[in-house]
Design a protein around this motif. Sequence first.
Motif, short mmCIF file in Angstrom:
data_model
loop_
_atom_site.label_atom_id
_atom_site.label_comp_id
_atom_site.label_asym_id
_atom_site.label_seq_id
_atom_site.Cartn_x
_atom_site.Cartn_y
_atom_site.Cartn_z
N GLY A 1 17.30 2.38 -10.14
CA GLY A 1 16.85 1.24 -9.34
C GLY A 1 17.29 1.35 -7.90
N ARG A 2 18.53 1.74 -7.69
CA ARG A 2 19.05 1.90 -6.33
C ARG A 2 18.30 3.01 -5.58
NH1 ARG A 2 23.90 1.28 -9.10
NH2 ARG A 2 24.33 3.50 -8.96
N TRP B 1 0.82 -1.22 0.00
CA TRP B 1 0.00 0.00 0.00
C TRP B 1 0.85 1.26 0.00
CZ3 TRP B 1 -4.96 0.42 -1.17
CH2 TRP B 1 -5.75 -0.72 -1.09
N ILE B 2 1.91 1.28 0.77
CA ILE B 2 2.69 2.52 0.90
C ILE B 2 3.71 2.66 -0.23
CG2 ILE B 2 4.34 3.72 2.40
CD1 ILE B 2 2.65 2.65 4.76
N GLN B 3 4.28 1.57 -0.68
CA GLN B 3 5.24 1.63 -1.77
C GLN B 3 4.58 2.25 -3.01
OE1 GLN B 3 8.33 -1.36 -3.99
NE2 GLN B 3 6.48 -2.28 -3.19
N SER B 4 5.26 3.21 -3.62
CA SER B 4 4.68 3.85 -4.81
C SER B 4 4.81 2.91 -6.02
CB SER B 4 5.40 5.17 -5.11
OG SER B 4 6.70 4.92 -5.63
N ASP B 5 3.99 3.18 -7.02
CA ASP B 5 4.06 2.40 -8.26
C ASP B 5 5.44 2.55 -8.88
OD1 ASP B 5 2.72 0.83 -10.43
OD2 ASP B 5 3.27 2.63 -11.58
N HIS B 6 5.98 3.78 -8.87
CA HIS B 6 7.31 4.02 -9.44
C HIS B 6 8.36 3.16 -8.72
CE1 HIS B 6 10.88 6.02 -10.97
NE2 HIS B 6 11.26 6.16 -9.70
N ALA C 1 14.35 4.49 -1.48
CA ALA C 1 13.15 5.22 -1.05
C ALA C 1 12.08 4.26 -0.54
CB ALA C 1 12.60 6.04 -2.22
N HIS C 2 11.90 3.14 -1.22
CA HIS C 2 10.93 2.14 -0.78
C HIS C 2 11.31 1.59 0.59
CE1 HIS C 2 8.69 -1.48 -0.20
NE2 HIS C 2 9.72 -2.26 -0.51
N VAL C 3 12.56 1.22 0.77
CA VAL C 3 12.99 0.63 2.04
C VAL C 3 12.87 1.65 3.17
CG1 VAL C 3 14.97 -0.35 3.28
CG2 VAL C 3 14.39 -1.18 1.00
N ALA C 4 13.07 2.92 2.88
CA ALA C 4 12.92 3.97 3.91
C ALA C 4 11.47 4.02 4.41
CB ALA C 4 13.35 5.32 3.37
N HIS D 1 16.00 -6.25 3.27
CA HIS D 1 14.91 -5.92 2.34
C HIS D 1 15.49 -5.24 1.10
CE1 HIS D 1 10.53 -5.69 1.76
NE2 HIS D 1 10.86 -4.68 0.97
N TRP D 2 16.41 -4.31 1.31
CA TRP D 2 17.03 -3.62 0.16
C TRP D 2 17.77 -4.64 -0.70
CZ3 TRP D 2 21.48 -2.62 -2.48
CH2 TRP D 2 21.49 -1.50 -3.30
N TRP D 3 18.52 -5.52 -0.07
CA TRP D 3 19.29 -6.53 -0.80
C TRP D 3 18.37 -7.39 -1.66
CZ3 TRP D 3 19.34 -11.89 -0.68
CH2 TRP D 3 20.46 -12.52 -1.23
N ALA D 4 17.27 -7.85 -1.08
CA ALA D 4 16.35 -8.72 -1.81
C ALA D 4 15.59 -7.97 -2.90
CB ALA D 4 15.36 -9.37 -0.84
N ASP D 5 15.16 -6.74 -2.60
CA ASP D 5 14.34 -6.01 -3.55
C ASP D 5 15.11 -5.47 -4.75
OD1 ASP D 5 12.12 -6.57 -2.05
OD2 ASP D 5 11.43 -4.49 -1.93
#
Length: 151
Positions: free
Chosen positions: A52-53, A28-33, A58-61, A98-102
Amino acid sequence: MTLHSTRAVRFAASYALMRMAADLGDHWIQSDHQAVTKGQHDENDGESSRAGRIACTAHVATYTATQAVALFAGSRALGLRLKPSRVAAALTLSAATHWWADRRIHLRAVAAATGKERFYALGGPLGGAYALDQAFHHTVETVAAVIAGSK
């Protein structure tokens, strides 16, 4: 309540709070981008790797902030008295892995090394790759919940 049952309660509550927050942060919180861009990794194009990085960071934050709010609010509401240093360690583990996997390239390599390459590719990005991604996150969140709930 015994010491062991208190630890079990803190672990169970920490896991439930982290798992709920993970689903919220991922879906829900992660943006589409962020969702579309975070896994970009092209050895020949430094810009898409950079994009990508940045998207993954930004997603992991926001993902980690969601887990932090859930743990803080849940700890207060349930009287868990989670130690801030333990929660910080749990959130650090969750965020880093999470960052490593994503970034996707790492899990794809693990899948290939363990004979899961065909399963990883099964059903496109929301098939095997997503299932292995979520299994990895759930495993790490379990370890993180043990850390968060420990004294």
